[in-house]
Scaffold this active site. Structure first.
Site, PDB file in Angstrom:
ATOM      1  N   HIS A 189       0.834  -1.222   0.000  1.00 20.96           N
ATOM      2  CA  HIS A 189       0.000   0.000   0.000  1.00 20.96           C
ATOM      3  C   HIS A 189       0.865   1.269   0.000  1.00 20.96           C
ATOM      4  CE1 HIS A 189      -3.432  -2.607   1.176  1.00 20.96           C
ATOM      5  NE2 HIS A 189      -2.502  -3.203   1.891  1.00 20.96           N
ATOM      6  N   SER A 213      14.654  20.636 -16.663  1.00 20.75           N
ATOM      7  CA  SER A 213      13.486  21.499 -16.802  1.00 20.75           C
ATOM      8  C   SER A 213      13.910  22.748 -17.553  1.00 20.75           C
ATOM      9  CB  SER A 213      12.963  21.866 -15.422  1.00 20.75           C
ATOM     10  OG  SER A 213      12.255  23.081 -15.478  1.00 20.75           O
ATOM     11  N   LYS A 219      16.255  20.793 -11.648  1.00 20.11           N
ATOM     12  CA  LYS A 219      15.447  19.587 -11.892  1.00 20.11           C
ATOM     13  C   LYS A 219      16.167  18.515 -12.723  1.00 20.11           C
ATOM     14  CE  LYS A 219      11.620  18.840 -11.170  1.00 20.11           C
ATOM     15  NZ  LYS A 219      10.295  19.281 -11.527  1.00 20.11           N
ATOM     16  N   GLU A 267       8.565   7.826 -16.910  1.00 16.43           N
ATOM     17  CA  GLU A 267       7.159   8.254 -17.006  1.00 16.43           C
ATOM     18  C   GLU A 267       6.536   7.775 -18.316  1.00 16.43           C
ATOM     19  OE1 GLU A 267       7.360  12.317 -14.330  1.00 16.43           O
ATOM     20  OE2 GLU A 267       8.107  12.360 -16.371  1.00 16.43           O
TER      21      GLU A 267
END
Ligand code: ARG
Length: 459
Positions: A156, A277, A283, A290
């Protein structure tokens, strides 16, 4: 130019209709397979006397020329080429004239396209099988390198119990093994030759379908000509295979995305597999992971989309079936990018041991206390409740299990105070799970040995 089937038509196809109908934009990758199947088909036609040896030679020479044009990319696709099959036949006619018109004797694009597709699938399957094996190899290597490192295991997405990081890496190995097994199965099932089925009813000429199948590397001919031209099980199975692989990779990708956040910091992703970024200089974004996660969604879409195309189709060939190729080819393309990228990420990511151990807080060992109480004769349910209450008290007081007073522990069991430190040692907890399949170092080493063997022998 007139269409190959133009005889019974008195006007041209509408331009937009022709565009809708055409598959050349996405079926050209079948070209080398189409040439190969045509060459073997011509051999069979010659064998039964439907081509003179002169015509046969002309056809073979023409096909060789086309084959090299395909290879060096000089083959010119014409606006009127409807699909790969018509383009190649048109070119053959340009090269050798009239005898080209004999090649299509006894065959149809219906059995032709399925034959080409299965030949392609065999090759594509081999490429993916290797790429999958590479990911598996990278997982085994990681498991070996990272032996000894513990991480909190999660259920979980909540900290559950300590496990070996190697155990976790290998948990991603086995699903891919099943994927490779499934791939081998679907390729075996698809290794029957449709050619010689003609449009739907079978071939009226005495060609030897068994020899034809064998020459093309199939195990046997497909036993029913209607099924041969109308089944797209191979495409559907491939899409299911790809969906399951993508789902497996998406779970690994998601975990690595989470593990690489500043909050977790378990791993650092390599520069080569991250992006920056455009506005925030600090970043480092896990775009590739992804996209791996996202492709699982679009791949499942292709599978369900294509199954919906197949559902309720009238018997034998319908043009709907042409939709197999955009779905399968785009799926193959994305999978053949994702797999090596995932291998690369696995091979070059950096594990941060201090962050891993920081995550191993004593609460993860609560089960150990309950198990200890069980060995003292307390029923597990009761032990579970007693430890649960203890954990609640600790949370209320803002202390860890290690800070509980001996007095309080003794209330649960007199031997507990003397045992607590041992029970809350994550190493011991891990090593206690030495059952086959468990997380102890011995068990994980057994898995590594087994996994290495499985890389080469599938089962
Ligand atoms: N481009 C077609 C396909 O992919 C080839 C078969 C065409 N057959 C036909 N009867 N129109 O399915």
């Amino acid at each position: 130019m007139t269409k190959l089937w133009g005889g019974r038509f008195s006007s041209q196809t509408d331009i937009l209709a022709a565009q809708l109908n055409a598959s050349i934009a996405f079926d050209w990758r079948l070209a080398p397979f189409d040439v190969r199947a045509s060459s073997i088909w011509a051999e069979e036609l010659a064998e039964i006397g439907l081509l003179s040896s002169e015509e046969h030679q002309q056809i073979q020479r023409g096909l060789e020329q086309i084959s090299s044009e395909i290879q060096d990319q000089s083959f010119q696709i014409k606006p009127d080429d409807e699909d790969v099959h018509t383009a190649i036949e048109r070119r053959l006619f340009e090269l050798i004239g009239e005898p080209a018109g004999k090649l299509h004797t006894g065959r149809s694009r219906n059995d032709q396209v399925m034959t080409d597709f299965l030949l392609w699938l065999r090759e594509a399957g081999g490429i993916l099988e290797n790429a999958l094996r590479e990911v598996q190899q990278a997982l085994i290597d990681r498991a070996e390198t990272d032996l000894g490192l513990m991480i909190p295991g999660y259920t979980h997405l909540q900290r559950a119990q300590p496990i070996l990081l190697s155990h976790w890496w290998l948990s991603h190995f086995y699903p891919l093994q099943r994927d490779r097994q499934y791939l081998a199965f679907l390729l075996k099932q698809a290794n029957l030759c449709p050619l010689g089925s003609s449009a739907l009813a079978g071939c009226p000429y005495p060609i030897n379908r068994f020899r034809l199948a064998q020459k093309l590397g199939f195990d046997a001919p497909m036993p029913n000509s209607i099924d041969a031209v109308s089944s797209r099980d191979a495409a559907a199975s491939f899409l299911f295979f790809a969906s399951l692989v993508s789902v497996h990779l998406s779970r690994l990708a998601e975990a690595l995305i989470v593990f690489s956040t500043t909050e977790f910091g378990f791993v650092e992703l390599p520069d080569a597999y991250t992006t920056g970024s455009s506005i925030m200089p600090q970043k480092k974004n896990p775009d590739m992971l992804e996209l791996t996660r996202a492709k699982a969604g679009t791949t499942i879409g292709k599978l369900t989309g294509f199954l919906s195309v197949l559902k309720n189709l009238p018997s034998a060939y319908d043009k709907d079936l042409q939709e197999d190729k955009p779905a399968v080819f785009s799926t193959f393309d994305s999978l053949s990018l994702i797999l090596p990228v995932i291998s690369g990420i696995l091979r070059s990511l950096v594990v941060n041991p201090s962050k891993l151990s920081a995550g191993l807080d004593p609460t993860l060992l609560a089960t150990e206390i309950a198990d200890f109480l069980v060995l003292q004769g307390i029923p597990f349910r009761k032990a579970h409740r007693l430890v649960g209450e203890l954990v609640k008290e600790c949370a209320n007081q803002g202390i860890t299990l290690l800070q509980v007073s001996a007095e309080r522990l003794a209330k649960i069991h007199e031997r507990l105070p003397g045992q607590l430190n041992r029970l809350l040692d994550p190493h011991l907890a891990v090593e206690r799970r030495s059952q086959f399949g468990g997380t102890s170092s011995e068990s994980v080493k057994t898995q590594i040995v087994q996994a290495r063997e499985m890389l080469h022998k599938l089962y």
